[in-house]
Design an enzyme around this catalytic site. Sequence first.
Site, PDB file in Angstrom:
ATOM      1  N   GLN A   1       0.828  -1.284   0.014  1.00 50.14           N
ATOM      2  CA  GLN A   1       0.174  -0.033  -0.005  1.00 50.14           C
ATOM      3  C   GLN A   1       0.764   1.216   0.179  1.00 50.14           C
ATOM      4  OE1 GLN A   1      -2.932  -0.460   3.133  1.00 50.14           O
ATOM      5  NE2 GLN A   1      -4.349  -1.464   1.390  1.00 50.14           N
TER       6      GLN A   1
ATOM      7  N   LYS B   1       3.450   6.176   8.932  1.00 45.92           N
ATOM      8  CA  LYS B   1       3.213   5.386  10.056  1.00 45.92           C
ATOM      9  C   LYS B   1       4.179   5.530  11.289  1.00 45.92           C
ATOM     10  CE  LYS B   1       1.071   0.876  11.317  1.00 45.92           C
ATOM     11  NZ  LYS B   1       0.708  -0.316  10.914  1.00 45.92           N
TER      12      LYS B   1
END
Lengths: 176, 616
Positions: free
Chosen positions: B110, B159
């Site tokens: 992703q 992240k």
Amino acid sequence: MGKHGKKQETSTHIISALVLNNPGVLQRIAGLFSRRGYNISSITVGTTETPNMARMTIVVKGDDKILEQVVKQLNKLIEVIKVSDLDVNKCVKRELCLVKIHTPDESSKSQVIQYTNVFRGKIVDISHESLTVEITGSSDKIDAFIDLVRTFGIKEMARTGLTALMRGPKVLKSKK
Amino acid sequence: MKGAEAFIKALEYEGVRVIFGYPGGALLPFYDALYDSDLIHILTRHEQGAAHAADGYARASGKVGVCVGTSGPGATNLVTGVATAYADSSPVIAITGQVPTRLIGNDAFQEIDALGIFMPIVKHNFQIRRSKDIPATVRAAFEIAKTGRPGPVHIDLPKDVQEEEFDIESNPIPAKVDLPGYKPTLKGHPRQVKMAAKAIMAAERPVIIAGGGVNISNATEELLKLAELCGIPVCTTLMGKGSFPEDHPLSLGMVGMHGTKPANYAVSECDLLIAIGCRFSDRITGDVSSFAPYAKVIHIDIDPAEIGKNVDVDIPIVGDAKLVLRDIIACLLKICGTEGKGLNNQNREEWLRYLESLKRSNIPKMDYEDIPIKPQRIVKELMDVIQELKLKDKIIVTTDVGQNQMWMAHYFKVHLPRTFISSGGLGTMGFGLPAAIGAKIARPESKVVCVTGDGGFMMNIQELATIADYEIPVVICIFDNRTLGMVYQWQNLFYGGRQCNVTFGESPDFVKVAKGFGIEAQRVTDPKDIKEVLREALLSDEPYLIDFVIDPSEGLPMVPPGGKLKNIIEPVRVPPRERIPSFQEIKRKLLGEAREKGLSKDGPQEMGTPVERETY
Ligand SMILES: Cc1ncc(C[n+]2csc(CCOP(=O)(O)OP(=O)(O)O)c2C)c(N)n1
Ligand SMILES: [Mg+2]
């Protein structure tokens, strides 16, 4: 009537831009040019006297209307600090070129060395079959040199594209 | 504190109350931080819905809308919504999750170059690589999004940055951010303002084009004042609808491709054009070279790049519409004294009389009795019901894109700014429904009506679930012609009626679909029932869908693309006659062709099998 959007003459312009030296800034500027269909002849980027700023010198072809748009659109970018469409007659312009010329024998070598001296260039590398010459100056001068040595055979060439500064004490500073 | 928490704090510092989004792997820390926060999060059913909802929220409220999507597909799903906001200068913050910084560039799961993808469709974007940069970046993002010419700003948030420990003490949220390359001009140049005032005094046939900028800068009061003071008629662009009350005697309605005759004629014949906060798109000017041929042009815009881009300008004024209009009015009053005597120039009377007579002789017919229903009739009934229920200052309309949008733009009278919400610049089908969600949440006391086409409705139909789950009382009016009406109209007008892939079949039954989502719904086929159903829907305070079955052959008057504004042509009313082939027919055709070529196998071919090409 033909009031709006009349055709104008095109010419070459040198755009000097001070930009924040962030990752992605080159992509942002290159993207702007390709998206809006402006024709870049050359673009150079390098550091400046201020640590987090870079200077871009962009040579573009277009009419006055397009140039006005180029400058305005560049100015809209958040990372662009200052843009100027340099007056071609009131700035110093330089380009650097490295040319590797086919010189298999002494006579061609000595001829190329002679030409290089006339153009105030430098021999920066030499081998049995070739000479590598460094030429600095206006783009016209470089064109002329290349034209001259073309008959020997150019094995490889690299030009930096134009970079420029305004003449005199004036500087490009962030006024925004 | 973790980066994600700091990020949420930074959003709260900007006054954010609501965000629209959809979670995913790269956003797990973000959503974990949301768990403890007071922010309201609306879970849409598609990231595109989240982006349009944030955009609708921004347009209805004037505040910044916020949307969130995860890395990779979440980011790409946001793209259409963000591009839509960009085209219409709407302040939206789009946040995307990103893979951890150590994986960036490795084609990780992703991973996508979100920075690169969003770059050409945002005012600016950032990728935060250290949690310590969060407070200043979020501040800068909001500052950029809402000031100057507003627009979307994208923040890519890896992240690990969301997870990184963060010390708020040593990295407080800065009160001001330093953006050395960003300083929008707000105040118009006094010399230009004066020149504009003089030109206004001298003009005999002036007209104002009010664009979206008037709505954005909240300059409607000033616009009204200028128009009334000097007796200047006003037309608007699509984005400018609501910036001038359309029931005002000086209002000419919308100008451009689907403009009204009085507006298009006024612009074509004026001697002074005052354009405020509009960008002279091709949908407004038609053929640029014959646009406003007799006019001196004053162009007021906050974005210097818009001035002189499409139309040559005599008096450019860079600045905020509200401030510039104030200055112009002050200047006019200074010249003429506080009563403004002499501003209502005698010579203008003839001009106003002329436009008045144009208006009178071009009152559109709307009270059709036909079955199937004519869309004009629905617009009329909607206006009547709004009047009857005294909802004039409560109503917000969102539209989708296509004929439904232009019927509303052309016939529906808007009175207040930020109450007509439509995708103009990008023309994004699927905008209307999620934008209605955003508008209703931005202004919960308003009545939100979403007018949409059957095609556009199905592009974000999944948001019915969002509406149902959160019980968001919006009224959805489908102008159901089972046709991609706008394309069908162009094919009929400009491609000899060769209708190609513009027809839908019977499917779906929108009433059953709505009911399947748990939403009250009615189908209306008789014009006599329109009012009653609209009344019920508007009073119900629950989500409500009305499927108006309309005449598929109805069209809109229009100026052909690139044509002269006075050349308004009528649509040709040919019924849709395109036939939709069944799969069996398609199968027969494909297999028949294969057999002819001696390929009997109906299975995957080996890679690199040469394609047989006919030579011409
Ligand atoms: C995402 C997207 N795809 C395609 C188009 C091109 N387009 C413009 S209007 C239109 C037809 C819209 O049909 P519908 O939603 O039924 O509205 P109608 O015109 O029938 O009112 C299409 C396909 C578009 N504007 N947006
Ligand atoms: Mg339709």
